[in-house]
Design a protein around this motif. Sequence first.
Motif, PDB file in Angstrom:
ATOM      1  N   ASN A  45      -8.682  -3.101   2.717  1.00  8.68           N
ATOM      2  CA  ASN A  45      -7.536  -3.889   1.353  1.00  8.68           C
ATOM      3  C   ASN A  45      -7.415  -2.666   0.509  1.00  8.68           C
ATOM      4  OD1 ASN A  45      -5.764  -5.740   0.322  1.00  8.68           O
ATOM      5  ND2 ASN A  45      -6.998  -6.162  -0.987  1.00  8.68           N
ATOM      6  N   ASN A  77      -4.993  -0.218  -0.517  1.00  9.96           N
ATOM      7  CA  ASN A  77      -4.131  -0.078  -2.168  1.00  9.96           C
ATOM      8  C   ASN A  77      -5.282   1.028  -2.983  1.00  9.96           C
ATOM      9  OD1 ASN A  77      -2.463  -2.761  -2.170  1.00  9.96           O
ATOM     10  ND2 ASN A  77      -4.188  -3.482  -1.297  1.00  9.96           N
ATOM     11  N   ILE A  80       3.590  -1.673   1.838  1.00  6.06           N
ATOM     12  CA  ILE A  80       2.306  -2.050   1.605  1.00  6.06           C
ATOM     13  C   ILE A  80       1.763  -3.244   1.125  1.00  6.06           C
ATOM     14  CG2 ILE A  80       0.714  -0.885  -0.621  1.00  6.06           C
ATOM     15  CD1 ILE A  80       0.584   1.478  -0.154  1.00  6.06           C
ATOM     16  N   ARG A  81       2.799  -3.866   0.290  1.00  3.93           N
ATOM     17  CA  ARG A  81       3.206  -5.208  -0.612  1.00  3.93           C
ATOM     18  C   ARG A  81       2.531  -6.152   0.232  1.00  3.93           C
ATOM     19  NH1 ARG A  81       6.416  -2.368  -4.526  1.00  3.93           N
ATOM     20  NH2 ARG A  81       8.417  -3.105  -4.254  1.00  3.93           N
ATOM     21  N   THR A 120      -0.695  -5.813   1.575  1.00  4.23           N
ATOM     22  CA  THR A 120      -1.391  -7.000   1.235  1.00  4.23           C
ATOM     23  C   THR A 120      -1.433  -8.412   0.950  1.00  4.23           C
ATOM     24  OG1 THR A 120      -1.625  -5.025  -0.143  1.00  4.23           O
ATOM     25  CG2 THR A 120      -2.155  -7.085  -1.748  1.00  4.23           C
TER      26      THR A 120
END
Length: 98
Positions: free
Chosen positions: A61, A65, A78-79, A82
Amino acid sequence: MTELNKKVFGKITTKEIIGAIPSATDTKKLLENEFQNLINELKSQTKDDLKKLLKEQQIANKHINSRPGAMALAQDKIRLFTEYNQKYIQTINEKLRS
């Protein structure tokens, strides 16, 4: 230097999350399939294995990020990463508590 071939979610690599290919739609399908596979694999893990997995996912993570110049990267992917990674971490934590 970014490790593009580093596996960050099951078999999914960094380059699949931060790169232009696959598309966000395809990435969501990949993440969903991999999430189901990873959840199924949790059933046979020991507490020590779960702790190791938890640590690996927390590192993954941070890895995804904390990209320099991240605004130029595929933010939607990326969202998605996550979101799925957090669901996986939550599931690992629940297994550790049970």
